[in-house]
Design an enzyme around this catalytic site. Structure first.
Site, PDB file in Angstrom:
ATOM      1  N   CYS A 116      41.432  -4.514   7.564  1.00  0.00           N
ATOM      2  CA  CYS A 116      40.912  -5.581   7.457  1.00  0.00           C
ATOM      3  C   CYS A 116      40.704  -5.606   6.061  1.00  0.00           C
ATOM      4  O   CYS A 116      39.673  -4.976   5.510  1.00  0.00           O
ATOM      5  CB  CYS A 116      39.653  -5.650   8.501  1.00  0.00           C
ATOM      6  SG  CYS A 116      38.853  -7.196   7.938  1.00  0.00           S
ATOM      7  N   ASN A 174      39.214  -8.052   3.820  1.00  0.00           N
ATOM      8  CA  ASN A 174      37.826  -8.549   3.582  1.00  0.00           C
ATOM      9  C   ASN A 174      36.752  -7.584   4.014  1.00  0.00           C
ATOM     10  O   ASN A 174      35.884  -7.337   3.308  1.00  0.00           O
ATOM     11  CB  ASN A 174      37.547  -9.929   4.237  1.00  0.00           C
ATOM     12  CG  ASN A 174      38.367 -11.015   3.445  1.00  0.00           C
ATOM     13  OD1 ASN A 174      38.588 -11.028   2.262  1.00  0.00           O
ATOM     14  ND2 ASN A 174      39.025 -11.921   4.210  1.00  0.00           N
ATOM     15  N   CYS A 207      40.805 -14.175   5.951  1.00  0.00           N
ATOM     16  CA  CYS A 207      41.838 -12.938   6.225  1.00  0.00           C
ATOM     17  C   CYS A 207      42.324 -12.423   4.995  1.00  0.00           C
ATOM     18  O   CYS A 207      43.295 -13.141   4.553  1.00  0.00           O
ATOM     19  CB  CYS A 207      42.781 -13.295   7.137  1.00  0.00           C
ATOM     20  SG  CYS A 207      43.566 -11.744   7.983  1.00  0.00           S
TER      21      CYS A 207
END
Length: 262
Positions: free
Chosen positions: A76, A78, A199
């Protein structure tokens, strides 16, 4: 015996996460129900995902990421930026770090509220009719559309994520349109099973897809606006090979507290 767990809430361009300092290894990472309950917005803390910061050899820390459905997830972007800010706030690092995540090692630099996160190199990009398919730490489907502001992101994203090709493992579905010198992006995320405000791996994938689409070569920085703010993706591109990839954007502490485990 119920115990209270200390947590920290961070957000990166509206992508919000629960952060837990798990260097002593107390948190039960196999408890999907607990993680799902923590991420639930009405009955828990509320977040797009949960991360554990853990000790590991040869790196400042290890990032373990869970989707809001309670399952351990892929990278991920972020979240990576937020856990770097968290490590700084814990006093583990200052303005530079090297850490370990599910897709390998990452580096990052911190400039005040901005975190510039090194991402994996990408050398495999395929096209499926009018979409680009690539993995930037998580698998992404990128489609160029018009009038993205009014586009049915949930319906179209849900349909693609659950179709015969991607339904088994899932894929993150991105819709992008050109906007000034950069791009506007909206993303339907697997694991959250809904549109999110940002995202990071999706913004990275969208920037790469647009660079291919527009035949941009060499050292590139592209601004990508998401629902929750502004991100910047930089890389060196030769054909369909992307190296020296970075994702830059804000990573902000929101609040901290304690929650009772089950």
């Amino acid at each position: 015996m119920h115990k209270k767990i200390k947590f920290f809430k961070y957000q990166g361009a509206g992508n919000d996460f629960i952060l837990i300092d798990n260097r002593n290894g107390f948190f039960d990472r196999k408890n999907e129900t607990l993680i799902r309950n923590f991420c639930e917005r009405r009955f828990g803390i509320g977040a797009d995902g949960l991360m554990l910061l853990q000790d590991t050899k040869n790196y400042d820390f290890e990032m373990i990421y869970f989707n809001a459905d309670g399952r351990e997830g892929t990278m991920c972007g972020n979240g990576g930026r937020c856990i770097v800010a968290f490590a700084r706030d814990l006093g583990l690092i200052q303005n530079k770090t090297a850490f370990l995540a599910v897709d390998g090692d990452h580096i990052a630099d911190i400039y005040g509220p901005q975190v510039n996160l090194g991402m994996i190199n990408v050398s495999q990009v395929t096209q499926e009719s009018d979409a680009y398919i690539l993995d930037t730490g998580s698998p992404h489907y990128v489609k160029i559309v018009e009038d993205l502001k009014n586009f049915p992101v949930y319906e179209e994203g849900y349909s693609t994520r659950n179709n015969n090709i991607y339904g088994t493992n899932g894929i993150n579905v991105n819709f992008v349109e050109k906007e000034g010198e950069g791009y506007f992006l909206r993303t339907f995320e697997r694991g959250v099973e809904n549109e999110t405000y940002a995202c990071g791996t999706g913004a990275t994938a969208a920037a790469m897809a647009m660079a291919i689409h527009e035949n941009i070569e060499g050292d590139v920085e592209l601004p990508v606006r998401v629902m929750g703010g502004q991100l910047y993706i930089s890389f060196h591109k030769e054909g369909n090979i992307f190296t020296n990839v970075f994702l830059k954007g804000p990573a902000t502490f929101v609040f901290e507290g304690e929650i009772q485990s089950i």
